[in-house]
Design an enzyme around this catalytic site. Structure first.
Site, PDB file in Angstrom:
ATOM      1  N   HIS A 234     -14.574 -24.087   6.595  1.00 23.78           N
ATOM      2  CA  HIS A 234     -16.030 -24.250   6.724  1.00 23.78           C
ATOM      3  C   HIS A 234     -16.423 -24.882   8.064  1.00 23.78           C
ATOM      4  O   HIS A 234     -17.194 -24.264   8.827  1.00 23.78           O
ATOM      5  CB  HIS A 234     -16.592 -25.047   5.538  1.00 23.78           C
ATOM      6  CG  HIS A 234     -18.018 -25.471   5.735  1.00 23.78           C
ATOM      7  ND1 HIS A 234     -19.063 -24.575   5.830  1.00 23.78           N
ATOM      8  CD2 HIS A 234     -18.564 -26.709   5.897  1.00 23.78           C
ATOM      9  CE1 HIS A 234     -20.190 -25.235   6.039  1.00 23.78           C
ATOM     10  NE2 HIS A 234     -19.919 -26.534   6.075  1.00 23.78           N
TER      11      HIS A 234
ATOM     12  N   HIS B 291     -18.385 -32.370  11.312  1.00 21.93           N
ATOM     13  CA  HIS B 291     -19.707 -32.687  10.733  1.00 21.93           C
ATOM     14  C   HIS B 291     -19.656 -33.209   9.297  1.00 21.93           C
ATOM     15  O   HIS B 291     -20.588 -33.860   8.854  1.00 21.93           O
ATOM     16  CB  HIS B 291     -20.662 -31.496  10.862  1.00 21.93           C
ATOM     17  CG  HIS B 291     -20.460 -30.398   9.866  1.00 21.93           C
ATOM     18  ND1 HIS B 291     -19.596 -29.349  10.085  1.00 21.93           N
ATOM     19  CD2 HIS B 291     -21.015 -30.170   8.649  1.00 21.93           C
ATOM     20  CE1 HIS B 291     -19.629 -28.536   9.040  1.00 21.93           C
ATOM     21  NE2 HIS B 291     -20.478 -29.003   8.153  1.00 21.93           N
TER      22      HIS B 291
ATOM     23  N   GLU C 180     -19.183 -38.036   5.751  1.00 20.28           N
ATOM     24  CA  GLU C 180     -19.768 -37.933   4.413  1.00 20.28           C
ATOM     25  C   GLU C 180     -18.685 -37.748   3.331  1.00 20.28           C
ATOM     26  O   GLU C 180     -18.797 -38.304   2.242  1.00 20.28           O
ATOM     27  CB  GLU C 180     -20.729 -36.731   4.378  1.00 20.28           C
ATOM     28  CG  GLU C 180     -21.611 -36.706   3.140  1.00 20.28           C
ATOM     29  CD  GLU C 180     -22.434 -35.420   3.050  1.00 20.28           C
ATOM     30  OE1 GLU C 180     -23.118 -35.271   2.043  1.00 20.28           O
ATOM     31  OE2 GLU C 180     -22.380 -34.585   3.974  1.00 20.28           O
ATOM     32  N   ASP C 181     -17.648 -36.975   3.652  1.00 24.34           N
ATOM     33  CA  ASP C 181     -16.692 -36.556   2.611  1.00 24.34           C
ATOM     34  C   ASP C 181     -15.312 -37.209   2.659  1.00 24.34           C
ATOM     35  O   ASP C 181     -14.506 -36.997   1.757  1.00 24.34           O
ATOM     36  CB  ASP C 181     -16.474 -35.028   2.686  1.00 24.34           C
ATOM     37  CG  ASP C 181     -17.728 -34.249   2.347  1.00 24.34           C
ATOM     38  OD1 ASP C 181     -18.668 -34.855   1.803  1.00 24.34           O
ATOM     39  OD2 ASP C 181     -17.786 -33.040   2.645  1.00 24.34           O
TER      40      ASP C 181
ATOM     41  N   ASP D 174     -24.557 -24.837   9.899  1.00 25.40           N
ATOM     42  CA  ASP D 174     -23.944 -25.263   8.627  1.00 25.40           C
ATOM     43  C   ASP D 174     -24.610 -24.526   7.459  1.00 25.40           C
ATOM     44  O   ASP D 174     -23.956 -23.968   6.575  1.00 25.40           O
ATOM     45  CB  ASP D 174     -24.121 -26.788   8.508  1.00 25.40           C
ATOM     46  CG  ASP D 174     -23.632 -27.350   7.178  1.00 25.40           C
ATOM     47  OD1 ASP D 174     -22.562 -26.935   6.711  1.00 25.40           O
ATOM     48  OD2 ASP D 174     -24.319 -28.231   6.624  1.00 25.40           O
TER      49      ASP D 174
ATOM     50  N   ASP E  10     -43.342   0.982   9.429  1.00 25.14           N
ATOM     51  CA  ASP E  10     -42.517   0.448  10.518  1.00 25.14           C
ATOM     52  C   ASP E  10     -41.238  -0.191   9.966  1.00 25.14           C
ATOM     53  O   ASP E  10     -41.104  -1.403   9.922  1.00 25.14           O
ATOM     54  CB  ASP E  10     -43.311  -0.531  11.394  1.00 25.14           C
ATOM     55  CG  ASP E  10     -44.013  -1.608  10.589  1.00 25.14           C
ATOM     56  OD1 ASP E  10     -44.047  -1.487   9.348  1.00 25.14           O
ATOM     57  OD2 ASP E  10     -44.517  -2.567  11.190  1.00 25.14           O
TER      58      ASP E  10
END
Length: 381
Positions: free
Chosen positions: A61, A86, A90-91, A152, A272
């Site tokens: 990812h 990134h 957080e993880d 992301d 169109d």
């Protein structure tokens, strides 16, 4: 959840990493490759053992997000390092201090912004696009935070099939309301269109499938019409010794859906379904004159609708978009939208301002046109 053979995963990972370096090669300075490799190694170690809902290794990812930043938005080394890292704060156990000591304050500030935004997104369903943009611009001192966040979200949308139906609906709706308008505001038209189309795929699957199938069924007929339409234009442009590229581009599924809904008409009555784009290869000082010259040639071949002329060359849109749009009466009495722009204008239209105002890491270059533009638009963005 499907887990691949470790050797196959390893080869795929290496391939994606090499693709990233290849996309960055023209802009890499000495020492950049080493820093990118260090960021990749840190992300790889931090995410060890983690897998996405699809079953693939989580590291794919951030690597995909970095590839989007490099290839589709045109960002440089600093943004790529941040894209790779990134999710680590957080993880995982890695801290902002760890990142600052290894990659410096700019990288850690951008990752701090990304972590704060992750805390806002998904926490409330009542956010409106206008407020969302203002919150993001407040949290993001550096516009690269927002560009990486869009990359992301784009990758998450591209891989949404692995999520539960509830999550698909929630993420797709949020993307349509918050992220697509943000991409539009930044002039990232390709990303905006893809986000809208992917959102529609999950929020209105039957409509999406119907439009996709009908576009496919009418493709041969449409291509035949486009060839017939552009032939006399090409002859005239060649006679005038204009250096150009011409192509027919289908309208996005979402824009076709919007037209059907707004005008309350079936697919067959949307006239169109595609636009013709003429891209003129001109030096900067001749761009405007050459685009009007092409306009004159096109309108000599086909009758224009005077009410449908849009001049965004004399006065570009707020997000930097420059182009001449005209609608002309083509073969079989069909109206055809024709867009005329230079190579530079097309680059900005596809990738947004990042296509031109590449970031430099030296402090003296921090005040780029792009950052100036973002600051100027903070009140309205």
């Amino acid at each position: 959840m499907q887990v691949l053979d470790p050797e196959v995963e390893k080869r795929q990972l290496l391939k994606e990493y090499r693709n990233l370096l290849k996309a960055l090669r023209p802009n890499l300075e000495p020492g950049d490759k080493k820093q990118i490799r260090e960021a990749f190694a840190m992300a790889l170690e931090a995410h060890t053992g983690m897998r996405r809902k699809s079953g693939e290794l989580f590291i794919f990812h951030p690597l995909a997000v970095a590839n989007i930043c490099a290839k589709e938005i045109g960002l440089g080394k600093t943004a790529i390092i941040c894209a790779l890292l990134h999710d680590v704060v957080e993880d995982t156990d890695i801290t902002l201090e760890d990142i600052e000591s290894k990659f410096g304050p700019t990288v850690s500030n951008i990752i701090d912004g990304l972590t704060k935004i992750a805390g806002v997104v998904g926490k409330t369903t009542s956010l409106q696009a206008e407020n969302f943009r203002k919150i993001l611009l407040t949290l993001a001192d550096d516009v690269r935070v927002i560009l990486i966040k869009l990359a992301d979200r784009l990758h998450n949308m591209r891989t949404l099939e692995a999520m539960s139906r509830n999550n698909q609906l929630k993420i797709a709706s949020e993307t349509l309301v918050l992220f697509a308008p943000l991409a539009h505001r930044l002039g990232l038209y390709s990303i905006k269109s893809e986000l809208e189309d992917l959102s529609l795929k999950y929020t209105e699957p039957l409509v999406y499938k119907e439009i996709t199938q009908k576009l496919q069924q009418s493709k041969i007929q449409r291509n035949k019409f486009i060839r017939k339409f552009i032939e006399p234009i090409q002859d005239s442009l060649n006679d005038a010794k204009v250096s150009y590229d011409i192509k027919g581009r289908p309208k996005s599924i979402y824009s076709i859906y919007n037209k059907m809904k707004k005008q309350n008409i079936p697919f067959e009555e949307v006239y169109d379904l595609f636009a013709i784009r003429i891209i003129v290869n001109s030096p900067l000082e001749l761009e405007k004159a050459d685009c009007w010259k092409v306009y004159s040639i096109v309108t000599d071949v086909y009758r224009p609708n005077p009410e449908r002329l849009r001049d965004w060359i004399s006065v570009p849109k707020g997000n930097g978009y420059e182009s001449l749009h005209t609608t002309v009466m083509g073969p079989q009495g069909k109206w055809v939208e024709t867009q005329i722009r230079s190579v530079r204008m097309d680059d900005i239209a596809e990738k947004g301002y990042a296509a031109h105002w590449k970031y430099k890491d030296e402090a003296s270059n921090a005040d780029t046109n792009l950052e100036e533009w973002i600051k100027k638009n903070k009140g309205t963005a």
